[in-house]
Design a protein around this motif. Sequence first.
Motif, PDB file in Angstrom:
ATOM      1  N   PHE B  49       3.198  -4.098 -80.077  1.00 50.96           N
ATOM      2  CA  PHE B  49       3.328  -2.700 -79.671  1.00 50.96           C
ATOM      3  C   PHE B  49       2.004  -2.145 -79.146  1.00 50.96           C
ATOM      4  N   PHE B  50       0.910  -2.550 -79.809  1.00 50.42           N
ATOM      5  CA  PHE B  50      -0.396  -2.016 -79.405  1.00 50.42           C
ATOM      6  C   PHE B  50      -1.101  -2.895 -78.382  1.00 50.42           C
ATOM      7  N   GLY B  51      -0.450  -3.999 -77.952  1.00 51.67           N
ATOM      8  CA  GLY B  51      -0.965  -4.764 -76.837  1.00 51.67           C
ATOM      9  C   GLY B  51      -1.863  -5.926 -77.183  1.00 51.67           C
ATOM     10  N   GLY B  52      -1.290  -7.122 -77.232  1.00 51.22           N
ATOM     11  CA  GLY B  52      -2.058  -8.348 -77.410  1.00 51.22           C
ATOM     12  C   GLY B  52      -1.188  -9.501 -76.951  1.00 51.22           C
ATOM     13  N   PRO B  53      -1.827 -10.642 -76.588  1.00 51.68           N
ATOM     14  CA  PRO B  53      -1.039 -11.771 -76.102  1.00 51.68           C
ATOM     15  C   PRO B  53      -0.167 -12.365 -77.212  1.00 51.68           C
ATOM     16  N   ASN B  54       0.971 -12.905 -76.805  1.00 52.54           N
ATOM     17  CA  ASN B  54       1.940 -13.471 -77.759  1.00 52.54           C
ATOM     18  C   ASN B  54       1.471 -14.852 -78.218  1.00 52.54           C
ATOM     19  N   ILE B  62      -8.222  -2.148 -84.231  1.00 48.20           N
ATOM     20  CA  ILE B  62      -8.189  -0.912 -83.446  1.00 48.20           C
ATOM     21  C   ILE B  62      -8.961   0.167 -84.194  1.00 48.20           C
ATOM     22  N   LEU B  63      -9.857   0.820 -83.480  1.00 51.95           N
ATOM     23  CA  LEU B  63     -10.642   1.901 -84.093  1.00 51.95           C
ATOM     24  C   LEU B  63     -10.846   2.996 -83.051  1.00 51.95           C
ATOM     25  N   ASN B  64     -10.458   4.205 -83.415  1.00 49.11           N
ATOM     26  CA  ASN B  64     -10.633   5.352 -82.514  1.00 49.11           C
ATOM     27  C   ASN B  64     -10.074   5.078 -81.116  1.00 49.11           C
ATOM     28  N   GLY B  65      -8.947   4.423 -81.074  1.00 45.94           N
ATOM     29  CA  GLY B  65      -8.264   4.249 -79.797  1.00 45.94           C
ATOM     30  C   GLY B  65      -8.713   3.043 -79.005  1.00 45.94           C
ATOM     31  N   GLU B  66      -9.696   2.313 -79.500  1.00 44.83           N
ATOM     32  CA  GLU B  66     -10.148   1.130 -78.776  1.00 44.83           C
ATOM     33  C   GLU B  66      -9.814  -0.126 -79.563  1.00 44.83           C
ATOM     34  N   ALA B  67      -9.396  -1.159 -78.846  1.00 43.39           N
ATOM     35  CA  ALA B  67      -8.967  -2.384 -79.515  1.00 43.39           C
ATOM     36  C   ALA B  67      -9.888  -3.538 -79.181  1.00 43.39           C
ATOM     37  N   THR B  68     -10.271  -4.286 -80.216  1.00 44.50           N
ATOM     38  CA  THR B  68     -10.983  -5.548 -80.009  1.00 44.50           C
ATOM     39  C   THR B  68     -10.022  -6.677 -80.354  1.00 44.50           C
ATOM     40  N   LEU B  69      -9.946  -7.670 -79.475  1.00 41.06           N
ATOM     41  CA  LEU B  69      -9.087  -8.833 -79.740  1.00 41.06           C
ATOM     42  C   LEU B  69      -9.945  -9.964 -80.289  1.00 41.06           C
ATOM     43  N   TYR B  70      -9.521 -10.537 -81.413  1.00 41.05           N
ATOM     44  CA  TYR B  70     -10.162 -11.723 -81.970  1.00 41.05           C
ATOM     45  C   TYR B  70      -9.213 -12.896 -81.797  1.00 41.05           C
ATOM     46  N   ARG B  71      -9.721 -13.981 -81.232  1.00 43.44           N
ATOM     47  CA  ARG B  71      -8.849 -15.145 -81.039  1.00 43.44           C
ATOM     48  C   ARG B  71      -9.573 -16.425 -81.429  1.00 43.44           C
ATOM     49  N   PRO B  72      -8.796 -17.429 -81.842  1.00 42.78           N
ATOM     50  CA  PRO B  72      -9.424 -18.704 -82.187  1.00 42.78           C
ATOM     51  C   PRO B  72     -10.241 -19.189 -81.001  1.00 42.78           C
ATOM     52  N   GLU B  86      -5.708 -18.469 -71.571  1.00 42.83           N
ATOM     53  CA  GLU B  86      -5.724 -17.348 -70.632  1.00 42.83           C
ATOM     54  C   GLU B  86      -7.176 -16.929 -70.427  1.00 42.83           C
ATOM     55  N   SER B  87      -7.512 -16.585 -69.200  1.00 40.58           N
ATOM     56  CA  SER B  87      -8.900 -16.211 -68.925  1.00 40.58           C
ATOM     57  C   SER B  87      -9.175 -14.826 -69.496  1.00 40.58           C
ATOM     58  N   LEU B  88     -10.450 -14.559 -69.750  1.00 36.79           N
ATOM     59  CA  LEU B  88     -10.841 -13.248 -70.261  1.00 36.79           C
ATOM     60  C   LEU B  88     -10.415 -12.145 -69.289  1.00 36.79           C
ATOM     61  N   GLU B  89     -10.561 -12.428 -67.990  1.00 36.33           N
ATOM     62  CA  GLU B  89     -10.215 -11.417 -66.986  1.00 36.33           C
ATOM     63  C   GLU B  89      -8.727 -11.078 -67.065  1.00 36.33           C
ATOM     64  N   GLU B  90      -7.914 -12.133 -67.229  1.00 37.00           N
ATOM     65  CA  GLU B  90      -6.473 -11.937 -67.269  1.00 37.00           C
ATOM     66  C   GLU B  90      -6.092 -11.088 -68.490  1.00 37.00           C
ATOM     67  N   LEU B  91      -6.661 -11.462 -69.643  1.00 37.39           N
ATOM     68  CA  LEU B  91      -6.380 -10.701 -70.865  1.00 37.39           C
ATOM     69  C   LEU B  91      -6.832  -9.257 -70.706  1.00 37.39           C
ATOM     70  N   GLN B  92      -8.017  -9.101 -70.132  1.00 38.24           N
ATOM     71  CA  GLN B  92      -8.574  -7.774 -69.973  1.00 38.24           C
ATOM     72  C   GLN B  92      -7.682  -6.905 -69.091  1.00 38.24           C
ATOM     73  N   SER B  93      -7.193  -7.476 -68.007  1.00 39.67           N
ATOM     74  CA  SER B  93      -6.417  -6.653 -67.086  1.00 39.67           C
ATOM     75  C   SER B  93      -5.025  -6.350 -67.645  1.00 39.67           C
ATOM     76  N   ARG B  94      -4.542  -7.212 -68.508  1.00 42.96           N
ATOM     77  CA  ARG B  94      -3.201  -6.940 -69.059  1.00 42.96           C
ATOM     78  C   ARG B  94      -3.237  -5.978 -70.238  1.00 42.96           C
ATOM     79  N   TYR B  95      -4.352  -6.001 -70.996  1.00 40.69           N
ATOM     80  CA  TYR B  95      -4.333  -5.251 -72.265  1.00 40.69           C
ATOM     81  C   TYR B  95      -5.467  -4.246 -72.440  1.00 40.69           C
ATOM     82  N   ASP B  96      -6.483  -4.311 -71.582  1.00 41.65           N
ATOM     83  CA  ASP B  96      -7.591  -3.362 -71.688  1.00 41.65           C
ATOM     84  C   ASP B  96      -8.231  -3.341 -73.079  1.00 41.65           C
ATOM     85  N   PHE B  97      -8.905  -4.437 -73.418  1.00 41.32           N
ATOM     86  CA  PHE B  97      -9.602  -4.488 -74.703  1.00 41.32           C
ATOM     87  C   PHE B  97     -11.016  -3.929 -74.567  1.00 41.32           C
TER      88      PHE B  97
END
Lengths: 458, 458
Positions: B49-54, B62-72, B86-97
Amino acid sequence: MTAAHFSERRLKLADMLPGIPVFLASGCDRYRNYPGHTYPFRASSHYLFFGGPNRSGHVLLILNGEATLYRPAPDADDEVWHGPSESLEELQSRYDFKEIKNLEELDEDLSTLGVDEVLALPSSDAATNRFMEKYLGRVPDLDEDPDVDLVDAVMELRRCQDEAAQSEIRRAVQATVELQRVVLGASRPGVTERELRGELDKVMASNGWQPSFNPIISVAGEVLHNPFYTHTLADGDLLLVDCGVEVESGYAGDLTRTVPVNGQFTSTQKAIYDIVDKARSESLRQIAPGVHFAELHKTASLVIAQGLVELGILKGEPEELVEMGAHALFFCHGLGHLVGLDVHDMEDFGDRIGYEDGEERSSQFGLSNLRLSRELEAGMVVTVEPGYYRIPALLNGPLGEKFAHVLDRDVLQKYEDVRGIRIEDVVLVTDDGYENLSEALPTASSEVEQLVGSLSPV
Amino acid sequence: MTAAHFSERRLKLADMLPGIPVFLASGCDRYRNYPGHTYPFRASSHYLFFGGPNRSGHVLLILNGEATLYRPAPDADDEVWHGPSESLEELQSRYDFKEIKNLEELDEDLSTLGVDEVLALPSSDAATNRFMEKYLGRVPDLDEDPDVDLVDAVMELRRCQDEAAQSEIRRAVQATVELQRVVLGASRPGVTERELRGELDKVMASNGWQPSFNPIISVAGEVLHNPFYTHTLADGDLLLVDCGVEVESGYAGDLTRTVPVNGQFTSTQKAIYDIVDKARSESLRQIAPGVHFAELHKTASLVIAQGLVELGILKGEPEELVEMGAHALFFCHGLGHLVGLDVHDMEDFGDRIGYEDGEERSSQFGLSNLRLSRELEAGMVVTVEPGYYRIPALLNGPLGEKFAHVLDRDVLQKYEDVRGIRIEDVVLVTDDGYENLSEALPTASSEVEQLVGSLSPV
């Protein structure tokens, strides 16, 4: 599988662990996004081996060759939502239990037996381990006494396939041949990998089969376990299809074929395909009891190294190239694995099952991926699956650098229309050699070309 | 769904929980028989719901409206087996981390934030809870402070569907209409339930869809959640098809149709079918913000009771029959449920989501199965799915005895060719009423007859 087969297995277990009660959990449902949506349940292979229905939350308690089944008490509400449970008579005739009881009685029966005397096997599912902890007061452990005795007994019983198992594996392989024929038959330029997955799923479901692993259907064959289906098949592509049927008893098939999408290998594709197929046939025909599987892997590696030297992609003596591991730039996985109730049979036991006592995996890249490194025994079922892959992560990484002096990148460039080729058969080790269970599906380059697009488009 | 949609949701969460860090785990892979065979992964709906890859093993902080993604941390070996991440650019453009980090950094970042300040949600998967325990030092709890604040916030945000969600649900319902047309179109006497499941799976896979729940395709419609496909369709049978597509964003569809296998309802089948369809339409047209869903359930129950009285199956005043719960002999489940990222949306929160604060489920059989009992609000998406079932376990059990005085078993016997009928639409509550999202798939008896067998056999 009949009740007599299961009784025989339970008696063999009793011989190995006389007077010791064995607790086998079928396992818990696996939840997808919420508890109402469970994945299709598949019971633990160890439990299925000794005979019990493929339902969650069941327990087999085996003592001196006799099995009692414990199951959640059927209730009216359950019947409304999920239909009537299997009848006692039906269960009895399929599995030959000493008794069928409600799960509520398990605690007391375990106390009577002495719960500390009971052996069990850990699950790879956390909820199932919690379920066992509830009844046994502990989570079973692969590495610790006393459960290790049970691990050894189960490995001993399952490592070579008994006749009932062989017959089930034959059915699973035959079904997989049928599946391959449909998927390859539907392949042609313009079709998507997703559409081919659709054809595969249709055959699976309409026959009541399950996939024995997540099928690989990809024109990017260089990704070894490609779980995505994002490409459209194009003229000039190779298509790699690696799939397996699990039949109702739980036994698995596992076959791979690689075909030219347009039905005609290019000369470069054919050259490398034929090397891989030769690696398959040369290693396969060495199979016999007493032969070490690592020898087969070496044979396949040599054939590949030699072929690539002849093409000019690798430079040097094939033996030396294999010795130093240079062939693993292109053939980076193991030649095969045991097949049984799991497609990588008993892999939940780790390298205990794949490696001889005292042997350890090599740290050399390539050999480090060899899942099976044992002397073959009559009754074992193994895959033979050499491959060739052009993997950017390897070629442009440290391995490519390490072997720069034996690699001719200019020649390799001429073979750029070959991304990934794997050919995989399933073989039964017999008393005096082997039987290729997947012979009905050809491997020769001229014959696999005929399989492609043989079914009319739908 | 675009990155802007996810950012908007994160900002709303910040408004509700200012300054409080929220930890959302995508979840762990679910193992089938051994760790190498995982079920198709589906991330937690709260995380999606809050936006991250499946992908498994990911965390959104998520803190104050900003999300950090942690991945293996991606490694070369992973690329060999599973292809490039997935490239960082791709993740960034899809989810705005705000940032994308390796999981290894999570521990330290949590310490800096103060791990005791972090809110999280429990999973229904035991391994995922263990994963969270590792990072948070505790398993989150639905009922305990402080996580209950997060539960409340998430329910508030997900209960009514925002515009992006509505558009995804429309796509999922439209896809489900297409799926239903294929399955119903392939139905005819002689076809097996398994073959129809095959047709369904083919459409699913070839479109890249996932099932939003385990589909029901059965001539034994009286088993509410029939997970087996064991029958062959016969002349005179009714076929019940209840299925749903989950589109890539994770949003669900869910539709049921019941059709005569030979394309022609018998007079007895039509009589009861028309009652169920009337229950559907009468309850559906009451839908508007402020209306309590339990009222709709009552309307449907009344229409069914009245219809059965008119046929002579039940005896008495419809209002009284519903009051005492006699209609639940035949309509034993609830009228519907919320639909969203889960097909029973947020059912992992239990009755907190389905029931108003302070309301509890009725203990009366039938009402006890009502999943949704709230005032409707604009933006909610609900199913409307009345049914009629002749369930032996109910009719021959205590409930049948209790209502023996209002039940005419001789008349019921005349309707023995009706085992189970359910008709289910998906409806969006709008500011001034509702919109039936599944209107493209007819329900009228004369029209559903046309859907049957409309596709040529394959």
